[in-house]
Design a protein around this motif. Sequence first.
Motif, PDB file in Angstrom:
ATOM      1  N   TYR A   1       0.853  -1.183   0.000  1.00 24.93           N
ATOM      2  CA  TYR A   1       0.000   0.000   0.000  1.00 24.93           C
ATOM      3  C   TYR A   1       0.891   1.235   0.000  1.00 24.93           C
ATOM      4  O   TYR A   1       1.923   1.260   0.669  1.00 24.93           O
ATOM      5  N   CYS A   2       0.486   2.261  -0.735  1.00 25.45           N
ATOM      6  CA  CYS A   2       1.259   3.489  -0.706  1.00 25.45           C
ATOM      7  C   CYS A   2       0.322   4.669  -0.915  1.00 25.45           C
ATOM      8  O   CYS A   2      -0.541   4.634  -1.794  1.00 25.45           O
ATOM      9  N   HIS A   3       0.483   5.700  -0.101  1.00 28.48           N
ATOM     10  CA  HIS A   3      -0.397   6.877  -0.260  1.00 28.48           C
ATOM     11  C   HIS A   3       0.210   7.911  -1.204  1.00 28.48           C
ATOM     12  O   HIS A   3      -0.339   8.967  -1.399  1.00 28.48           O
TER      13      HIS A   3
ATOM     14  N   ASN B   1       2.223   8.923  -5.047  1.00 25.49           N
ATOM     15  CA  ASN B   1       1.899   8.677  -6.445  1.00 25.49           C
ATOM     16  C   ASN B   1       3.106   8.921  -7.361  1.00 25.49           C
ATOM     17  O   ASN B   1       2.964   9.521  -8.430  1.00 25.49           O
ATOM     18  N   CYS B   2       4.270   8.475  -6.908  1.00 27.65           N
ATOM     19  CA  CYS B   2       5.493   8.705  -7.697  1.00 27.65           C
ATOM     20  C   CYS B   2       5.269   8.214  -9.131  1.00 27.65           C
ATOM     21  O   CYS B   2       4.756   7.099  -9.336  1.00 27.65           O
ATOM     22  N   ASN B   3       5.694   9.026 -10.089  1.00 32.15           N
ATOM     23  CA  ASN B   3       5.351   8.730 -11.480  1.00 32.15           C
ATOM     24  C   ASN B   3       5.964   7.445 -12.011  1.00 32.15           C
ATOM     25  O   ASN B   3       5.465   6.861 -12.958  1.00 32.15           O
ATOM     26  N   TYR B   4       7.068   7.009 -11.398  1.00 33.11           N
ATOM     27  CA  TYR B   4       7.805   5.866 -11.951  1.00 33.11           C
ATOM     28  C   TYR B   4       7.416   4.539 -11.302  1.00 33.11           C
ATOM     29  O   TYR B   4       7.801   3.479 -11.750  1.00 33.11           O
ATOM     30  N   CYS B   5       6.662   4.591 -10.195  1.00 34.70           N
ATOM     31  CA  CYS B   5       6.560   3.401  -9.342  1.00 34.70           C
ATOM     32  C   CYS B   5       5.222   2.690  -9.444  1.00 34.70           C
ATOM     33  O   CYS B   5       4.167   3.314  -9.352  1.00 34.70           O
ATOM     34  N   GLY B   6       5.289   1.392  -9.575  1.00 36.29           N
ATOM     35  CA  GLY B   6       4.089   0.562  -9.713  1.00 36.29           C
ATOM     36  C   GLY B   6       3.234   0.512  -8.455  1.00 36.29           C
ATOM     37  O   GLY B   6       2.069   0.111  -8.504  1.00 36.29           O
TER      38      GLY B   6
ATOM     39  N   SER C   1       8.398  -1.130   2.694  1.00 33.92           N
ATOM     40  CA  SER C   1       6.983  -1.039   2.303  1.00 33.92           C
ATOM     41  C   SER C   1       6.769   0.230   1.491  1.00 33.92           C
ATOM     42  O   SER C   1       7.661   1.082   1.409  1.00 33.92           O
ATOM     43  N   GLY C   2       5.585   0.360   0.922  1.00 33.55           N
ATOM     44  CA  GLY C   2       5.186   1.647   0.375  1.00 33.55           C
ATOM     45  C   GLY C   2       4.982   2.589   1.561  1.00 33.55           C
ATOM     46  O   GLY C   2       5.136   2.180   2.713  1.00 33.55           O
ATOM     47  N   GLU C   3       4.633   3.828   1.300  1.00 35.53           N
ATOM     48  CA  GLU C   3       4.348   4.729   2.431  1.00 35.53           C
ATOM     49  C   GLU C   3       2.948   4.402   2.926  1.00 35.53           C
ATOM     50  O   GLU C   3       1.956   4.775   2.305  1.00 35.53           O
TER      51      GLU C   3
HETATM   52 FE1  SF4 Z   1       6.781   6.444  -4.287  1.00 34.69          FE
HETATM   53 FE2  SF4 Z   1       7.896   4.658  -2.644  1.00 34.69          FE
HETATM   54 FE3  SF4 Z   1       5.246   4.847  -2.838  1.00 34.69          FE
HETATM   55 FE4  SF4 Z   1       6.631   3.851  -4.850  1.00 34.69          FE
HETATM   56  S1  SF4 Z   1       6.462   2.963  -2.842  1.00 34.69           S
HETATM   57  S2  SF4 Z   1       4.946   5.340  -4.979  1.00 34.69           S
HETATM   58  S3  SF4 Z   1       8.525   5.059  -4.752  1.00 34.69           S
HETATM   59  S4  SF4 Z   1       6.628   6.437  -2.085  1.00 34.69           S
END
Ligand code: SF4
Length: 457
Positions: A166-168, A170-175, A212-214
Amino acid sequence: MVLRDKFIKKDSSEEESVLICSSTHHMLQADRLLRQHNFKVELVPTPRGIGSACTTAIRFAKNLKEEIKDVIMATDIDWKGIYDIEKKNRLEDWKDIWNLEINSKFSRVLKKIAKDEVLNISEIKTLLKANRESELEALFLAANRIREEAVKDTVDVRAAIEFSNYCHKNCNYCGLRRENKNLTRYRMTEDEIIKVTKEIYELGIETVILQSGEDPWYTTDKIVKIIRRIKEEFGMKITLSLGERTKKEYKVFKEAGADNYLLKIEAANKDLFNQIHPDDNYEVRSKHTKWLKELGYITGSGGMIGLPSQSIEDLAKDILFQKKYGIHMIGVGPFLPANNTPYAEYKSGDLITTLKVVAVMRLVCQNVFIPATTAIASLDSEGQEKALESGANVIMLIMTPPQLRENYEIYSNKNMVDLDWAVESIMAANRKIPEYLNLDKLNRIDRSEVDARYTTG
Ligand code: SF4
Ligand code: 5AD
């Protein structure tokens, strides 16, 4: 106004010394005290030849030595000593490198490294521009030699548990970005994390990376509980890689027993950083990096190579950032396009550029940990072995449970580095397997083959 010595900015050619204390606590106390006295000091990885790459020293200009000693002696700070940073001259030893067909500009820069002189940005760019076969050979040879001098031949093996995707952000490169709705999200429970940590412990590995994601679902308390259990049950070193948290949380995690924190700058060119991180800000990320160091973490950073619009100058800045912030663990890997992201159609970073950055990073930062990253292994099946031959000295295993790991899709086609894979890469690069690894746990490689190579002679 006459400036006293301690206010004078060090110039890069000046001789330097370091102060070493008996513990991180004393080191941080000394650092604060010296700053209060207006000395220009920096927390840096302990320089080559003086101590291990996973400890921190306080660096300053050599002419401040006596004054600093007096200040420290007037306190009860437990310090081990002040050491001059020795400058080596390897011009003779590197004769074979000078015999290669390299142009004079390139050779002048490598000679500066051979004499332990500090490189400026344009000299770093010269190294990164190497493209003739013979120049690449010279660069990788030099990096490999500095690696051997600084961190010896053993490849450190660590293991990561990717416990939540899970990640809050939205980094453009990251799945893992929050807008990617095509990803099955998962969170591991505390017990599940502990179970995998036990498996890692049984491999003999000494450092577990919790990544983890954030994901704020893992509150401060939840993370603290996990840290405490790992410390109590296994006594392992813990690296946290949770993204940006508050300064208070970093402090609480440190006090609970976390040793290392991995927070990558990704791109040290401010505009590029801001362009790829819609929710982040370069100044904030740099400030967090500084906090982590001030709190006594062994800090990890690094970045991606081959990001859209990234230039050689940007890569040189990435290298200087790691040096400036005194980063201990520098992970660099190619950018790899991830499905369902804005950058899905961009091309991957290339292997040679990545290896060049690894090599120059080693030449510039020296006594640090540089992993042969999973991203490099994902780009090229021999990538890790090549990175080990170009300055890298660490491999991280992915120990996320098999049913979850395919969903930790930061980029597509990720390679799954396991114990066998790591041992194979280490052997292929002709390097030493760490003694702490439990090789009985190898699955595919024949144990006797490994023993035959490492127990004779
Ligand atoms: Fe960005 Fe890290 Fe979340 Fe990927 S996991 S979207 S790199 S903060
Ligand atoms: N290519 C390469 N590395 C990536 N990461 C995330 N997305 C990508 C990508 N597309 C790396 C970044 C980040 C970590 C979560 O994974 O370095 O810090």
